[in-house]
Scaffold this motif. Structure first.
Motif, short mmCIF file in Angstrom:
data_model
loop_
_atom_site.label_atom_id
_atom_site.label_comp_id
_atom_site.label_asym_id
_atom_site.label_seq_id
_atom_site.Cartn_x
_atom_site.Cartn_y
_atom_site.Cartn_z
N ASP A 163 37.49 35.39 49.61
CA ASP A 163 37.78 33.99 49.28
C ASP A 163 38.95 33.84 48.31
O ASP A 163 39.40 32.73 48.06
CB ASP A 163 36.54 33.31 48.71
CG ASP A 163 35.44 33.16 49.74
OD1 ASP A 163 35.72 33.30 50.95
OD2 ASP A 163 34.28 32.92 49.34
N ASP A 164 39.45 34.95 47.75
CA ASP A 164 40.60 34.89 46.85
C ASP A 164 41.93 35.05 47.58
O ASP A 164 42.98 35.02 46.96
CB ASP A 164 40.49 35.98 45.77
CG ASP A 164 39.43 35.65 44.74
OD1 ASP A 164 39.25 34.45 44.43
OD2 ASP A 164 38.78 36.58 44.24
N MET A 195 46.02 37.58 34.26
CA MET A 195 45.78 37.25 35.66
C MET A 195 47.03 37.62 36.46
O MET A 195 48.15 37.49 35.98
CB MET A 195 45.49 35.77 35.81
CG MET A 195 44.22 35.30 35.09
SD MET A 195 42.72 35.97 35.77
CE MET A 195 42.35 34.79 37.01
N ASN A 196 46.78 38.05 37.68
CA ASN A 196 47.87 38.47 38.57
C ASN A 196 47.77 37.75 39.90
O ASN A 196 46.71 37.24 40.27
CB ASN A 196 47.79 39.98 38.82
CG ASN A 196 47.95 40.80 37.57
OD1 ASN A 196 48.74 40.47 36.70
ND2 ASN A 196 47.19 41.87 37.46
N VAL A 197 48.88 37.76 40.63
CA VAL A 197 48.89 37.36 42.03
C VAL A 197 49.50 38.52 42.81
O VAL A 197 50.33 39.26 42.28
CB VAL A 197 49.66 36.05 42.30
CG1 VAL A 197 48.98 34.87 41.66
CG2 VAL A 197 51.10 36.15 41.86
N VAL A 200 40.22 45.26 42.39
CA VAL A 200 40.18 46.64 41.94
C VAL A 200 41.26 47.41 42.68
O VAL A 200 41.44 47.23 43.89
CB VAL A 200 38.80 47.28 42.25
CG1 VAL A 200 38.78 48.75 41.90
CG2 VAL A 200 37.69 46.55 41.53
N ALA A 201 41.96 48.28 41.97
CA ALA A 201 42.93 49.18 42.61
C ALA A 201 42.18 50.45 43.00
O ALA A 201 41.63 51.15 42.15
CB ALA A 201 44.06 49.50 41.64
N ARG A 215 42.00 38.82 38.34
CA ARG A 215 41.99 39.71 37.18
C ARG A 215 41.63 41.12 37.63
O ARG A 215 40.66 41.32 38.37
CB ARG A 215 40.96 39.20 36.16
CG ARG A 215 40.79 40.06 34.92
CD ARG A 215 39.77 39.45 33.96
NE ARG A 215 38.50 39.10 34.58
CZ ARG A 215 37.48 39.94 34.75
NH1 ARG A 215 37.57 41.19 34.35
NH2 ARG A 215 36.36 39.51 35.30
N LEU A 216 42.40 42.11 37.18
CA LEU A 216 42.16 43.51 37.53
C LEU A 216 40.94 44.05 36.78
O LEU A 216 40.85 43.92 35.56
CB LEU A 216 43.40 44.35 37.18
CG LEU A 216 43.31 45.84 37.47
CD1 LEU A 216 43.15 46.09 38.97
CD2 LEU A 216 44.55 46.54 36.93
#
Length: 137
Positions: A75-76, A1-3, A51-52, A18-19
């Motif tokens: 919402d994230d 998980m990333n921020v 998504v990148a 999550r990517l």
């Protein structure tokens, strides 16, 4: 998980996400109001993911998003503010994103393009040059 964080001030901009490997297919839309009465297209990505997208977002004007973006469920996001130039927030039922970056970080850095109109995807695109990705604690 990333921020994801603002590169200008370091402020956290997202919940842990999550990517995904690729953009999911665009879900079908019924274009009916949601329980809160809002009309929005379906979200581009599921909640808790991103998504990148390495390419400029082609739906918008050429100078809107000249670089790649991170596509997130609106919402994230945390701590984003509508752009002070209200002309960037136009749309039918919400911002359509056709007037360039329309949300800023609390520090004032232009950081995101939110689309939440009934005729567009429901998503937030963070400009890759304006944010950094960190592993969530």
């Amino acid at each position: 998980m990333n921020v994801l964080r603002c590169t200008a001030c370091g402020r956290r901009l997202t919940e842990p996400v999550r990517l995904l490997d690729e953009m999911p297919g665009f879900p079908p839309a019924d274009w009916l109001p949601d329980p809160g009465g809002n009309r929005q297209g379906p979200p581009s990505v599921p909640r808790g993911t991103y998504v990148a997208d390495p390419l400029p977002h082609g739906t918008y004007t050429a100078d809107s998003l000249p670089h790649g973006t991170y596509v997130l469920h609106p919402d994230d996001l945390v701590d984003l503010t509508p752009h002070p130039d209200v002309k960037r927030l136009i749309g039918c039922c919400g911002p359509n994103g056709r007037s360039g970056i329309n949300h800023v970080c609390a520090c004032g850095a232009e950081i995101a393009l939110v689309t939440a109109d009934c005729c567009s995807r429901y998503e937030t695109r963070l400009v890759q040059d304006a944010v950094r990705v960190e592993v969530a604690p």
